[in-house]
Structure formats: C-alpha cells, structure tokens
Write a protein that holds these residues in place. Structure first.
Motif, PDB file in Angstrom:
ATOM      1  N   PRO A 328      28.008 -15.712  22.858  1.00 46.40           N
ATOM      2  CA  PRO A 328      29.145 -16.632  22.956  1.00 46.40           C
ATOM      3  C   PRO A 328      28.978 -17.704  21.886  1.00 46.40           C
ATOM      4  CG  PRO A 328      27.595 -16.984  24.774  1.00 46.40           C
ATOM      5  CD  PRO A 328      27.131 -15.761  24.037  1.00 46.40           C
ATOM      6  N   CYS A 329      30.068 -18.068  21.218  1.00 46.84           N
ATOM      7  CA  CYS A 329      29.947 -18.985  20.079  1.00 46.84           C
ATOM      8  C   CYS A 329      31.213 -19.816  19.913  1.00 46.84           C
ATOM      9  CB  CYS A 329      29.645 -18.203  18.802  1.00 46.84           C
ATOM     10  SG  CYS A 329      31.034 -17.192  18.241  1.00 46.84           S
ATOM     11  N   SER A 330      31.214 -20.643  18.864  1.00 42.44           N
ATOM     12  CA  SER A 330      32.365 -21.528  18.621  1.00 42.44           C
ATOM     13  C   SER A 330      33.622 -20.754  18.237  1.00 42.44           C
ATOM     14  CB  SER A 330      32.024 -22.486  17.483  1.00 42.44           C
ATOM     15  OG  SER A 330      31.844 -21.715  16.288  1.00 42.44           O
ATOM     16  N   LYS A 345      37.496 -26.924  20.661  1.00 39.31           N
ATOM     17  CA  LYS A 345      36.050 -27.129  20.824  1.00 39.31           C
ATOM     18  C   LYS A 345      35.607 -28.382  20.063  1.00 39.31           C
ATOM     19  CE  LYS A 345      34.447 -22.938  22.587  1.00 39.31           C
ATOM     20  NZ  LYS A 345      35.112 -21.691  22.237  1.00 39.31           N
ATOM     21  N   ASP A 349      30.452 -29.124  22.738  1.00 37.05           N
ATOM     22  CA  ASP A 349      30.542 -27.711  23.148  1.00 37.05           C
ATOM     23  C   ASP A 349      29.576 -26.881  22.311  1.00 37.05           C
ATOM     24  OD1 ASP A 349      32.687 -28.244  24.891  1.00 37.05           O
ATOM     25  OD2 ASP A 349      34.099 -28.154  23.220  1.00 37.05           O
ATOM     26  N   SER A 352      26.002 -26.983  23.568  1.00 41.26           N
ATOM     27  CA  SER A 352      25.659 -26.121  24.713  1.00 41.26           C
ATOM     28  C   SER A 352      25.661 -24.648  24.317  1.00 41.26           C
ATOM     29  CB  SER A 352      26.530 -26.384  25.947  1.00 41.26           C
ATOM     30  OG  SER A 352      27.777 -26.842  25.606  1.00 41.26           O
ATOM     31  N   LEU A 353      26.496 -24.285  23.345  1.00 40.55           N
ATOM     32  CA  LEU A 353      26.475 -22.885  22.894  1.00 40.55           C
ATOM     33  C   LEU A 353      25.153 -22.565  22.191  1.00 40.55           C
ATOM     34  CD1 LEU A 353      30.154 -22.735  21.610  1.00 40.55           C
ATOM     35  CD2 LEU A 353      29.200 -21.254  23.389  1.00 40.55           C
ATOM     36  N   GLN A 357      22.581 -19.554  22.994  1.00 38.26           N
ATOM     37  CA  GLN A 357      22.228 -18.569  21.955  1.00 38.26           C
ATOM     38  C   GLN A 357      20.711 -18.460  21.809  1.00 38.26           C
ATOM     39  OE1 GLN A 357      24.436 -20.343  18.736  1.00 38.26           O
ATOM     40  NE2 GLN A 357      26.396 -19.623  19.513  1.00 38.26           N
ATOM     41  N   GLU A 385      24.780 -21.718  14.122  1.00 40.29           N
ATOM     42  CA  GLU A 385      24.850 -20.594  15.066  1.00 40.29           C
ATOM     43  C   GLU A 385      24.339 -19.303  14.427  1.00 40.29           C
ATOM     44  OE1 GLU A 385      28.488 -20.870  17.875  1.00 40.29           O
ATOM     45  OE2 GLU A 385      29.231 -21.493  15.919  1.00 40.29           O
TER      46      GLU A 385
END
Ligand SMILES: C[S@@+](CC[C@H](N)C(=O)[O-])C[C@H]1O[C@@H](n2cnc3c(N)ncnc32)[C@H](O)[C@@H]1O
Length: 425
Positions: A328-330, A345, A349, A352-353, A357, A385
């Motif tokens: 799950p990502c931006s 976003k 946010d 927390s991602l 990850q 990310e």
C-alpha cells in the motif's frame, strides 16, 4: 427526502420504488456534492461516484467524472486564476467549488459557449446560495471568460502547483528538477488503457494493438466494448508497468526456479496474482483487508481458479521461493488515473504508509528461505517509498535488479518502483 413513516398494523405496506436517476443536465448540484464528499471524506472519485450511481444516468455520470478529473488535474492553476479575479476576498467552500465547475467548463468544454455557461451558473448559484454570491460569481466568471484563451495557454505550460509542494519536496530527495518537471507535465495527461490477454484469447484488431510485452495490448476501441472485454475471463485490464514488472521479475526468478511457489502478500484486487498464474506461477494470494480479500477471491474465481486464497497469515506457505509485496502506498505514480490523490493524502499519511511498507519488507524477508526472492513494488515515485525504503530496510546490498517506470520516460507507463532482492544461500 421525506422521512419514511413507520408501518401501521393492518395497513397495506408501501410499495418500494427504486430511486429515479436525476436527469437534469448538466448535473451541477451532484458534481458539487461529490466534490465536497471527496475532499471532506478523503474518498476516491470512483468510490464517491459509485455512491451516487442510482441518482445519475450514464450521461450525467460521464459529465461528473470528466469535470472532477479535469479539476483535480489542473486544480493548482485553476485556483491561481480564480484568486487573480477575486482580489478582495478569496472565495472559499461552496462558492469556490461552484467557480471550479464553471471554470472547468469555460476552459475545457469547447462545445458550449462561455456566455451560456456563465448564464446557467449564475442562475444556479442564485437559487443555491443567494443573490450576493451569484453577483460575485457573475463578475468573476465574466472576466475569466473574456481571458479564456490566455488561461488555456497558461494551463498548457509548466504552471506552478501542478503538483502539491510536498510532492515536489519528496521527489527532490532523488530526482533532478527537469525529471520532476517532466513527470509533472506528463501527470496531466490521459493514460492509455492496457490489457493483458491469456494465451489463446482472441484479440480483434479493431480493439487491440499489440504492446511491447508478450500478450500485452493497448486498447483502441470504444468505452462500451472496453467494459465488456474487461469482464471477460481471459482478459485483464492491467497497466504496462505491472506487466513489465511481472515479466522481468519472472525472468530473473526462473533462472533459479522453473515453477516458483509465490506468496502474493498484498494481492487484492488480484491483477498481479492472475497474470502470474497465467504465466505458470504457483500463486498463494493474501490481503490483510477482509473486504478486499472478497474482491480478490471473486477476481481469481473468474479469471485464474488455480490461485489459492490465503485467509490468514498463519496459513502462509512455509518456505515460499518467492514473496511479492505490492505494498500500500501514496499512489503518486498513478496520478494520471486518480488525479484527486494529489489533494487527498498528506505527509502524515505517507509516514504511516512508510511504517507499513518497512514492516512488510522485514517480515517477508524473514520468511524467505536462503536463495529465495523478494519482489517489492509500489505504484509511487516518491523515493522514500522506493529506493530509500529498501535502504532503510537495510537490504540494498541484496538487490538483483531495480526498476523505475514513469509516464514521462521512453516507455510511458504508470509510475512504479520495483526491486528484486535475493536472500543469500
Ligand atoms: C497496491 S494494492 C495491491 C494491488 C494488487 N497487487 C494488484 O495487482 O491487483 C495494496 C494492497 O495491500 C493491502 N494491504 C495493506 N496493508 C497490508 C498488510 N499489512 N498486509 C497485507 N496486505 C496489506 C491493501 O488492502 C491493498 O489491497
């Protein structure tokens, strides 16, 4: 809406009537409410529109979709032009949204005259928000309509605010200014729809153009046919980036395992699981969210029944040769498809991602036997990310291959980062 009266004993029950779609066109009220909902609830355009599906007909839905997508793509520039014409008091709330809708129409809807748009909008605002608001909107829109051509030119250039500032800060952690400018410009475009076809599927030439990956096709037919092909069991709508990542990761893993056993750890709605299974991989598919797991189960039931759904982490295969974390990502890489994400976003946010990850990578690495492979992918171009996440997880030295795919590069795709890591034997 009238409140439903409680039923009185002995009386005939009221007939339940399905809601009648609103046929007023264009559906400005509904667009305003959907915009409000997206921004207030952090909801995607797709989900917000789905909620309204019984209150709009197909033409209305297409209009709302088009206006909202255009607005979110060009919002930075549209706000600049609104603010330039409202020097004394910057409009907020409902009035700004009413202006957004009208400005999108004036600048992008070539089949309607600006005079008609201004006239209809002023009438609408008078009914909705009163005479004072309609007077202000009238003055503002007339000036914008008079300068229409120069604003169209403005939005065709590198206007400030194509990307939110915090996106640019994130991208700058690795990329140079010209790379970021190229991405920002490309992010305003309409993406190609790509299909993946199962071996043996018929791909008529009037709809499908062969792509660079075996059994990849770009769509060149009409929307109505697209939906019907997307539903067929031997077809999958899948961006070229995912297809490239699947094909090239598989090529590497096959050097060691001819029929690898794979745990697809973040699998819903199931695109990658299906495509990998079609390529001969033994797929175990899991997703942490129960509701999304149901949609995953439905997809694989129809398109790739060999995929085994895993309902709980305790049931993960013991020694998977390969784990794929499509984390799950931006979603910063799929901004052409979901332009509203630029405005939903925020850096919190993202924090927390990043945590999720990192945990997913660490846990998956631990589960791998020596010599096993870990593929990590995100549909994001934020280095934090991507490449910096692999570094943060302390695994850079195990990278066999890395990918950065983006809409402005030679092969234009959705933005993705991918890394294939191998655990030492
Ligand atoms: C980018 S999507 C996956 C898309 C999918 N691989 C495909 O190709 O169709 C990320 C998924 O990760 C799931 N997810 C989020 N946190 C997770 C976790 N801790 N463990 C497993 N899945 C998770 C989300 O529910 C979401 O479905």
């Amino acid at each position: 809406v009238k409140p439903i009266k409680p039923m009185v004993a002995g009386k005939k029950p009221p007939t339940v009537v399905a809601p009648v779609p609103v046929l007023t066109f264009p559906p400005r009220d509904q667009t305003l409410q959907i915009l409000t909902r997206i921004l207030a609830e952090n909801e995607s355009l797709e989900d917000a529109l789905e909620e309204w599906s019984d209150r709009l007909d197909a033409r209305g839905k297409a209009w709302v979709w088009d206006v909202c997508q255009t607005l979110f793509r060009f919002r930075g520039g549209i706000d600049t032009l609104i603010d330039q014409h409202a020097l004394k008091k910057k409009p907020t709330g409902r009035v700004r949204k009413q202006l957004w809708i009208a400005v999108v129409q004036i600048l992008f809807h070539k089949d309607v005259s600006p005079e008609k748009i201004v006239h209809e909008t002023v009438d609408w605002v008078k009914r909705d928000s009163g005479v004072a608001a309609s007077g202000f909107i009238n003055a503002c829109l007339r000036k914008i309509a008079a300068e229409k051509e120069s604003w169209i030119q403005y939005l065709a250039g590198d206007f400030p605010g194509i990307l939110p500032d915090w996106w640019t800060t994130e991208l700058k952690k690795v990329y140079r200014d010209d790379w970021i400018r190229g991405f920002a410009r490309a992010s305003l475009g309409q993406p190609t729809t790509w299909f993946r076809a199962k071996k043996g599927a018929e791909t008529p030439r009037e709809f499908f153009e062969p792509g660079p990956i075996d059994r990849s096709f770009s769509w060149k037919g009409e929307l109505a046919h697209l939906t019907s092909y997307a539903r067929k069991n031997e077809f999958l709508v899948q961006d070229l980036a995912s297809q490239i990542l699947i094909s090239e990761n598989l090529q590497e893993v096959r050097k060691y395992f001819s029929e690898p056993r794979l745990l697809d750890r973040c699998a819903a709605p199931g695109g990658k699981s299906v495509a990998l299974s079609w390529s001969g991989v033994d797929v175990f598919a899991y997703d942490a969210h129960e509701k999304r797991r149901l949609s995953l189960a439905a997809t694989v039931k129809e398109k790739a029944a060999d995929v085994k759904i895993v309902n709980d982490e305790q049931q993960f295969p013991k020694r998977p040769e390969w784990i794929w974390v499509d984390a799950p990502c931006s979603g910063s890489g799929v901004v052409r498809r979901h332009p509203e994400m630029k405005w939903l976003k925020n850096p919190k946010d993202l924090e927390s991602l990043l945590k999720i990850q990192k945990e997913l990578i660490a846990d998956s690495w631990e589960r791998l036997p020596p010599g096993g492979f870990l593929t990590y992918t995100v549909c994001s171009l934020f280095p934090s990310e991507g490449v910096l996440m692999i570094k943060r997880a302390g695994l850079s030295e195990y990278a066999v291959k890395e990918w950065t795919l983006a809409p402005h590069l030679e092969t234009s795709t959705d933005g993705f980062y991918g890394a294939l890591l191998r655990k030492p034997e």
